[in-house]
Design a protein around this motif. Sequence first.
Motif, mmCIF file in Angstrom:
data_model
loop_
_atom_site.group_PDB
_atom_site.id
_atom_site.type_symbol
_atom_site.label_atom_id
_atom_site.label_comp_id
_atom_site.label_asym_id
_atom_site.label_seq_id
_atom_site.Cartn_x
_atom_site.Cartn_y
_atom_site.Cartn_z
ATOM 1 N N GLY A 165 1.011 -1.084 -0.027
ATOM 2 C CA GLY A 165 0.063 -0.137 0.066
ATOM 3 C C GLY A 165 0.744 1.313 -0.142
ATOM 4 N N PHE A 166 2.050 1.046 -0.347
ATOM 5 C CA PHE A 166 2.791 2.227 -0.454
ATOM 6 C C PHE A 166 3.324 2.855 -1.675
ATOM 7 N N ASP A 167 3.665 4.048 -2.137
ATOM 8 C CA ASP A 167 3.893 4.454 -3.287
ATOM 9 C C ASP A 167 5.295 3.928 -3.770
ATOM 10 N N ASP A 168 6.248 4.307 -2.893
ATOM 11 C CA ASP A 168 7.546 4.004 -2.844
ATOM 12 C C ASP A 168 8.435 3.427 -1.982
ATOM 13 N N VAL A 169 9.688 3.359 -1.830
ATOM 14 C CA VAL A 169 10.480 2.658 -0.764
ATOM 15 C C VAL A 169 11.715 3.189 -0.621
ATOM 16 N N TRP A 170 11.955 3.239 0.620
ATOM 17 C CA TRP A 170 13.545 3.805 1.150
ATOM 18 C C TRP A 170 14.240 2.414 1.532
ATOM 19 N N MET A 171 15.507 2.427 1.100
ATOM 20 C CA MET A 171 16.393 1.092 1.597
ATOM 21 C C MET A 171 16.939 1.386 3.034
ATOM 22 N N VAL A 172 17.255 0.303 3.815
ATOM 23 C CA VAL A 172 17.685 0.547 5.148
ATOM 24 C C VAL A 172 18.972 -0.450 5.311
ATOM 25 N N GLU A 173 20.070 -0.067 5.711
ATOM 26 C CA GLU A 173 21.171 -1.096 5.795
ATOM 27 C C GLU A 173 21.961 -0.538 7.025
ATOM 28 N N ALA A 174 22.405 -1.388 8.047
ATOM 29 C CA ALA A 174 22.911 -1.465 9.221
ATOM 30 C C ALA A 174 22.198 -0.251 10.158
ATOM 31 N N GLY A 175 20.902 -0.381 10.067
ATOM 32 C CA GLY A 175 20.036 0.814 10.762
ATOM 33 C C GLY A 175 20.207 2.037 10.233
ATOM 34 N N LEU A 176 20.592 2.339 9.130
ATOM 35 C CA LEU A 176 20.463 3.555 8.389
ATOM 36 C C LEU A 176 19.659 3.595 7.035
ATOM 37 N N VAL A 177 19.072 4.607 6.737
ATOM 38 C CA VAL A 177 18.659 4.800 5.500
ATOM 39 C C VAL A 177 19.541 4.914 4.523
ATOM 40 N N THR A 178 19.848 4.273 3.435
ATOM 41 C CA THR A 178 20.806 4.409 2.455
ATOM 42 C C THR A 178 20.301 5.409 1.410
ATOM 43 N N GLU A 179 19.100 4.989 0.622
ATOM 44 C CA GLU A 179 18.522 5.978 -0.393
ATOM 45 C C GLU A 179 16.990 5.355 -0.774
ATOM 46 N N GLY A 180 16.373 6.100 -1.616
ATOM 47 C CA GLY A 180 15.198 5.428 -2.191
ATOM 48 C C GLY A 180 15.612 4.410 -3.178
ATOM 49 N N ALA A 181 14.749 3.434 -3.539
ATOM 50 C CA ALA A 181 14.970 2.593 -4.543
ATOM 51 C C ALA A 181 15.250 3.196 -5.921
ATOM 52 N N SER A 182 14.924 4.532 -6.291
ATOM 53 C CA SER A 182 15.121 4.971 -7.476
ATOM 54 C C SER A 182 15.062 6.768 -7.180
ATOM 55 N N ALA A 183 15.643 7.002 -6.056
ATOM 56 C CA ALA A 183 15.659 8.465 -5.804
ATOM 57 C C ALA A 183 16.597 8.480 -4.352
ATOM 58 N N THR A 184 16.957 9.846 -4.319
ATOM 59 C CA THR A 184 17.847 10.118 -3.263
ATOM 60 C C THR A 184 16.818 10.622 -1.978
ATOM 61 N N ALA A 185 16.851 10.155 -0.698
ATOM 62 C CA ALA A 185 16.293 10.648 0.637
ATOM 63 C C ALA A 185 16.869 11.702 1.271
ATOM 64 N N HIS A 186 15.966 12.732 1.505
ATOM 65 C CA HIS A 186 16.111 13.800 2.270
ATOM 66 C C HIS A 186 15.063 14.067 3.456
ATOM 67 N N LEU A 187 15.777 14.515 4.447
ATOM 68 C CA LEU A 187 15.002 15.015 5.752
ATOM 69 C C LEU A 187 15.122 16.525 5.931
ATOM 70 N N ILE A 188 14.300 16.968 6.525
ATOM 71 C CA ILE A 188 14.216 18.603 7.064
ATOM 72 C C ILE A 188 14.072 18.613 8.498
ATOM 73 N N THR A 189 15.076 18.904 9.158
ATOM 74 C CA THR A 189 15.024 19.157 10.609
ATOM 75 C C THR A 189 14.106 20.298 11.096
ATOM 76 N N ALA A 190 13.671 20.178 12.411
ATOM 77 C CA ALA A 190 12.803 21.307 13.086
ATOM 78 C C ALA A 190 13.395 22.494 12.789
ATOM 79 N N ASP A 191 15.023 22.684 12.887
ATOM 80 C CA ASP A 191 15.503 24.048 12.799
ATOM 81 C C ASP A 191 15.747 24.372 11.175
ATOM 82 N N GLY A 192 15.267 23.361 10.436
ATOM 83 C CA GLY A 192 15.395 23.830 8.870
ATOM 84 C C GLY A 192 16.517 23.505 8.394
#
Length: 283
Positions: A165-192
């Motif tokens: 039921g998801f649109d896409d997927v992010w990969m995880v290795e050794a407890g850390l997000v590597t990247e999306g299956a066909s994209a680069t993953a990004h976060l934005i923190t509370a302080d911008g």
Amino acid sequence: MGRIVYVHGQFIAEEEARIGLFDRGFLFGDAVYEVTAVINGRMIDNDLHLARLQRSVNELAIPLPLPLEEIAAVQAELMARNDLRDGTIYLHVSRGEADRDFFYSEALAPRLVGFTQAKTLTGTRAQQNGISVDLADDPRWQRRDIKTAMLLGQVMAKQTARSRGFDDVWMVEAGLVTEGASATAHLITADGRILTRAASRTTLPGCTQRALARLCETEGLQIEERAFTPEEAQDAAEAFQTSASSLVMPVVKIGGRTVGDGKPGPMTRRLQALYLEAAGVPS
């Protein structure tokens, strides 16, 4: 007649296109590829894509079949012959053809294939509302920095995510997000701050990611290159992913948990606008 495609030096109808049985891209995945976005009849970030193509073939010791400027001319001709205004141009370089053998001759002639895909890249419902991404163990090999045609791990992860039921997927290795299956993953923190992983063999160096980083530098926006956990991603103020075909795509749900208020956030909206403005897309 369907599309006009480019195969081994010829522009031909897609119905007539043929790839040899002994092409190493077919037999071994011994090939690399690139996808360039086209918006309003203009190739976006193509210099970055061609530079990454050059890097990928260099890493695999595959000679380029044509100089980069001639490959760019092939792309332009594909756009013209297919009257492509919006969509993508796909390029595929294999090491060449020879009877099946793990060992290859350095004398092989590399093969170049190219085709267009017409599609709407801007103003889509997903870009307006955001997407959900699943979290999955990363099953891929250790040289993800090379854009090879070996995509079975990504295919399996995306298919499983869709079935859940998801649109896409992010990969995880050794407890850390590597990247999306066909994209680069990004976060934005509370302080911008904008978080994304630094370049390494763990992830593919994203062309859209690099183009966006240039814009952020111009705008004085802070990018922090470091790995992050799935929990950190789920607790982020905002999240998004970047790629040639999805541009700047808001992510509003990660692994079943809502990000922020479940809507694309103000920083993501700003980054979308900056990227589209740089691409020459009218607001």
